[in-house]
Write a protein that holds these residues in place. Structure first.
Motif, PDB file in Angstrom:
ATOM      1  N   PRO A  31      15.184  25.625  -8.638  1.00  0.00           N
ATOM      2  CA  PRO A  31      16.412  25.955  -7.903  1.00  0.00           C
ATOM      3  C   PRO A  31      16.761  27.437  -7.980  1.00  0.00           C
ATOM      4  O   PRO A  31      17.349  27.983  -7.037  1.00  0.00           O
ATOM      5  CB  PRO A  31      17.482  25.099  -8.590  1.00  0.00           C
ATOM      6  CG  PRO A  31      16.934  24.799  -9.947  1.00  0.00           C
ATOM      7  CD  PRO A  31      15.445  24.732  -9.777  1.00  0.00           C
ATOM      8  N   ASP A  32      16.381  28.087  -9.060  1.00  0.00           N
ATOM      9  CA  ASP A  32      16.719  29.503  -9.235  1.00  0.00           C
ATOM     10  C   ASP A  32      15.494  30.316  -9.627  1.00  0.00           C
ATOM     11  O   ASP A  32      15.609  31.323 -10.330  1.00  0.00           O
ATOM     12  CB  ASP A  32      17.803  29.663 -10.313  1.00  0.00           C
ATOM     13  CG  ASP A  32      19.087  28.933  -9.949  1.00  0.00           C
ATOM     14  OD1 ASP A  32      19.579  29.137  -8.822  1.00  0.00           O
ATOM     15  OD2 ASP A  32      19.569  28.147 -10.776  1.00  0.00           O
ATOM     16  N   GLY A  33      14.331  29.893  -9.186  1.00  0.00           N
ATOM     17  CA  GLY A  33      13.105  30.601  -9.528  1.00  0.00           C
ATOM     18  C   GLY A  33      12.134  30.588  -8.371  1.00  0.00           C
ATOM     19  O   GLY A  33      12.476  30.169  -7.257  1.00  0.00           O
ATOM     20  N   ASP A  34      10.901  31.011  -8.643  1.00  0.00           N
ATOM     21  CA  ASP A  34       9.935  31.146  -7.557  1.00  0.00           C
ATOM     22  C   ASP A  34       8.634  30.396  -7.813  1.00  0.00           C
ATOM     23  O   ASP A  34       7.596  30.725  -7.252  1.00  0.00           O
ATOM     24  CB  ASP A  34       9.651  32.628  -7.284  1.00  0.00           C
ATOM     25  CG  ASP A  34       9.099  33.364  -8.502  1.00  0.00           C
ATOM     26  OD1 ASP A  34       8.889  32.712  -9.544  1.00  0.00           O
ATOM     27  OD2 ASP A  34       8.881  34.584  -8.390  1.00  0.00           O
ATOM     28  N   HIS A  35       8.696  29.356  -8.663  1.00  0.00           N
ATOM     29  CA  HIS A  35       7.513  28.538  -8.908  1.00  0.00           C
ATOM     30  C   HIS A  35       7.672  27.162  -8.251  1.00  0.00           C
ATOM     31  O   HIS A  35       8.790  26.664  -8.099  1.00  0.00           O
ATOM     32  CB  HIS A  35       7.272  28.380 -10.410  1.00  0.00           C
ATOM     33  CG  HIS A  35       6.757  29.626 -11.054  1.00  0.00           C
ATOM     34  ND1 HIS A  35       5.458  29.767 -11.480  1.00  0.00           N
ATOM     35  CD2 HIS A  35       7.371  30.807 -11.328  1.00  0.00           C
ATOM     36  CE1 HIS A  35       5.292  30.975 -12.001  1.00  0.00           C
ATOM     37  NE2 HIS A  35       6.440  31.619 -11.928  1.00  0.00           N
ATOM     38  N   CYS A  36       6.539  26.571  -7.877  1.00  0.00           N
ATOM     39  CA  CYS A  36       6.623  25.294  -7.150  1.00  0.00           C
ATOM     40  C   CYS A  36       5.407  24.428  -7.430  1.00  0.00           C
ATOM     41  O   CYS A  36       4.414  24.858  -8.038  1.00  0.00           O
ATOM     42  CB  CYS A  36       6.746  25.555  -5.648  1.00  0.00           C
ATOM     43  SG  CYS A  36       5.244  26.207  -4.866  1.00  0.00           S
ATOM     44  N   ALA A  37       5.500  23.181  -6.965  1.00  0.00           N
ATOM     45  CA  ALA A  37       4.393  22.229  -6.974  1.00  0.00           C
ATOM     46  C   ALA A  37       4.311  21.582  -5.607  1.00  0.00           C
ATOM     47  O   ALA A  37       5.305  21.513  -4.873  1.00  0.00           O
ATOM     48  CB  ALA A  37       4.596  21.165  -8.048  1.00  0.00           C
ATOM     49  N   ILE A  38       3.127  21.125  -5.255  1.00  0.00           N
ATOM     50  CA  ILE A  38       2.926  20.312  -4.054  1.00  0.00           C
ATOM     51  C   ILE A  38       2.620  18.893  -4.504  1.00  0.00           C
ATOM     52  O   ILE A  38       1.818  18.675  -5.422  1.00  0.00           O
ATOM     53  CB  ILE A  38       1.774  20.857  -3.189  1.00  0.00           C
ATOM     54  CG1 ILE A  38       2.208  22.147  -2.474  1.00  0.00           C
ATOM     55  CG2 ILE A  38       1.314  19.817  -2.164  1.00  0.00           C
ATOM     56  CD1 ILE A  38       1.081  22.816  -1.699  1.00  0.00           C
ATOM     57  N   TRP A  73       1.176  23.656  -9.449  1.00  0.00           N
ATOM     58  CA  TRP A  73       0.535  22.344  -9.475  1.00  0.00           C
ATOM     59  C   TRP A  73       0.323  21.795  -8.064  1.00  0.00           C
ATOM     60  O   TRP A  73       1.157  21.988  -7.182  1.00  0.00           O
ATOM     61  CB  TRP A  73       1.404  21.341 -10.248  1.00  0.00           C
ATOM     62  CG  TRP A  73       1.398  21.546 -11.725  1.00  0.00           C
ATOM     63  CD1 TRP A  73       2.330  22.218 -12.478  1.00  0.00           C
ATOM     64  CD2 TRP A  73       0.399  21.090 -12.640  1.00  0.00           C
ATOM     65  NE1 TRP A  73       1.970  22.198 -13.794  1.00  0.00           N
ATOM     66  CE2 TRP A  73       0.795  21.506 -13.930  1.00  0.00           C
ATOM     67  CE3 TRP A  73      -0.779  20.360 -12.504  1.00  0.00           C
ATOM     68  CZ2 TRP A  73       0.044  21.227 -15.071  1.00  0.00           C
ATOM     69  CZ3 TRP A  73      -1.528  20.081 -13.639  1.00  0.00           C
ATOM     70  CH2 TRP A  73      -1.118  20.508 -14.894  1.00  0.00           C
ATOM     71  N   ILE A  74      -0.792  21.084  -7.903  1.00  0.00           N
ATOM     72  CA  ILE A  74      -1.075  20.276  -6.710  1.00  0.00           C
ATOM     73  C   ILE A  74      -1.284  18.863  -7.243  1.00  0.00           C
ATOM     74  O   ILE A  74      -2.331  18.551  -7.820  1.00  0.00           O
ATOM     75  CB  ILE A  74      -2.317  20.777  -5.962  1.00  0.00           C
ATOM     76  CG1 ILE A  74      -2.190  22.277  -5.650  1.00  0.00           C
ATOM     77  CG2 ILE A  74      -2.528  19.978  -4.676  1.00  0.00           C
ATOM     78  CD1 ILE A  74      -3.503  22.921  -5.259  1.00  0.00           C
ATOM     79  N   ILE A  75      -0.275  18.028  -7.091  1.00  0.00           N
ATOM     80  CA  ILE A  75      -0.245  16.725  -7.770  1.00  0.00           C
ATOM     81  C   ILE A  75      -0.565  15.597  -6.792  1.00  0.00           C
ATOM     82  O   ILE A  75      -0.038  15.560  -5.672  1.00  0.00           O
ATOM     83  CB  ILE A  75       1.135  16.499  -8.417  1.00  0.00           C
ATOM     84  CG1 ILE A  75       1.325  17.478  -9.595  1.00  0.00           C
ATOM     85  CG2 ILE A  75       1.297  15.052  -8.887  1.00  0.00           C
ATOM     86  CD1 ILE A  75       2.723  17.474 -10.177  1.00  0.00           C
ATOM     87  N   GLU A  76      -1.428  14.708  -7.224  1.00  0.00           N
ATOM     88  CA  GLU A  76      -1.711  13.469  -6.491  1.00  0.00           C
ATOM     89  C   GLU A  76      -1.041  12.324  -7.249  1.00  0.00           C
ATOM     90  O   GLU A  76      -1.314  12.119  -8.435  1.00  0.00           O
ATOM     91  CB  GLU A  76      -3.217  13.212  -6.407  1.00  0.00           C
ATOM     92  CG  GLU A  76      -4.019  14.339  -5.783  1.00  0.00           C
ATOM     93  CD  GLU A  76      -3.728  14.540  -4.312  1.00  0.00           C
ATOM     94  OE1 GLU A  76      -3.228  13.595  -3.660  1.00  0.00           O
ATOM     95  OE2 GLU A  76      -4.002  15.639  -3.804  1.00  0.00           O
TER      96      GLU A  76
END
Length: 293
Positions: A31-38, A73-76
């Motif tokens: 919410p307040d950063g620049d990291h993500c996952a798919i 992360w790229i999560i299945e």
């Protein structure tokens, strides 16, 4: 019930609906950063033409680049039987680790035999960067997520909880859609019921994000609900339906269902973490096993 991480963080969730497979992929970011996952990416296939394209994955990549996010992360959520994963393509473009449940080895063993993969096909999950065990935690920048093993649809199914957002894979559908089938190899209706109870034990306000929606009875496509809504209104397990009722219903319903249209290419690709199989000459090639599924 206690959980390994705090669930007060509210991550930003962007949904991408793939009309061809009724799959929803997600970008989950701090919410307040620049990291993500798919979560649960899609690789496009024209099965009749034997042609692979990447429009769906490119949309995810473009959004991440537009927002200047770092992909961790790229999560299945599981080995999908109805769409192909674009994880390696995305990883090549953006980095990130590819993760799946540790029971992928059970799936690889079962379908390695179905597709007669031989000894060259590794059945130890080594195609993935991380194999999540039940309760494992992981970081998306400063935000922590954790995995809950939810077998029943497949042995390797996992639900991922990231702050107040829970990505349920095929364990549940929207309340008017019910639940996933349990008749694939390694599936079990009773085990699926038990797994669903783990999800329904999460806080009532927890946001639940579906992997699929088919717009039952002609309604618009939806992909977000809550634990409270599922407990009260899910047509398969809501309202206190018993384990015995669910098993009877699920087994009877599954006996009437056709195989997913893309099950043959999907399983071959997804058990390889999204890599396309090749023949002895190195050409990308799919097999069609007869009378095996």
């Amino acid at each position: 019930m206690t959980y390994p991480v705090h669930m007060t963080t509210s991550p930003h969730v962007s949904a991408f609906f793939d009309e061809a497979t009724n799959t929803i992929s997600y970008i989950v970011s701090e919410p307040d950063g620049d990291h993500c996952a798919i979560i649960d990416s899609v690789m496009d296939i024209d099965y009749a033409a034997g042609r692979i394209t990447f429009d769906s994955a490119d949309a995810l990549i473009a959004e991440i680049e537009r927002r200047s996010l770092t992909l961790d992360w790229i999560i299945e959520t599981h080995v999908h039987a109805d769409h192909l994963s674009a994880a390696p393509y995305i990883q090549e473009k953006l980095g990130g680790k590819i993760g799946v449940g540790d029971k992928i080895t059970v799936v690889q063993d079962a379908f390695g035999k179905v597709f007669n993969e031989g000894t060259d096909f590794q059945r130890d999950g080594s195609q993935f960067d991380a194999l999540f065990k039940d309760g494992d935690t992981y970081q998306i920048g400063g935000m922590q997520g954790f995995a809950i093993a939810t077998p029943g649809h497949t042995p390797a199914c996992m639900v991922h909880v990231i702050g107040d957002a829970c990505f349920v894979g095929d364990t549940l559908f929207m309340p008017d859609g019910g639940s996933a089938r349990a008749d694939f190899p390694g599936g079990d209706a009773g085990v699926l019921y038990d797994s669903i109870q783990k999800v329904l034990a999460l806080p009532d306000e927890m946001r639940l994000f579906m992997c699929h929606d088919y717009g039952p009875n002609g309604r618009d496509i939806k992909w977000e609900t809550t634990v409270a809504e599922e407990k009260a209104h899910n047509i398969h397990v809501g309202g206190g339906k018993s384990r015995e009722e669910f098993i009877k219903f699920r087994n009877e319903r599954d006996a009437t269902l056709d195989m997913p249209k893309l099950i043959i290419p999907s399983l071959q690709v997804n058990m390889r973490a999204g890599e396309l199989p090749v023949d002895k000459d190195g050409n990308e090639m799919l097999k069609v096993p007869l009378n095996q599924l």
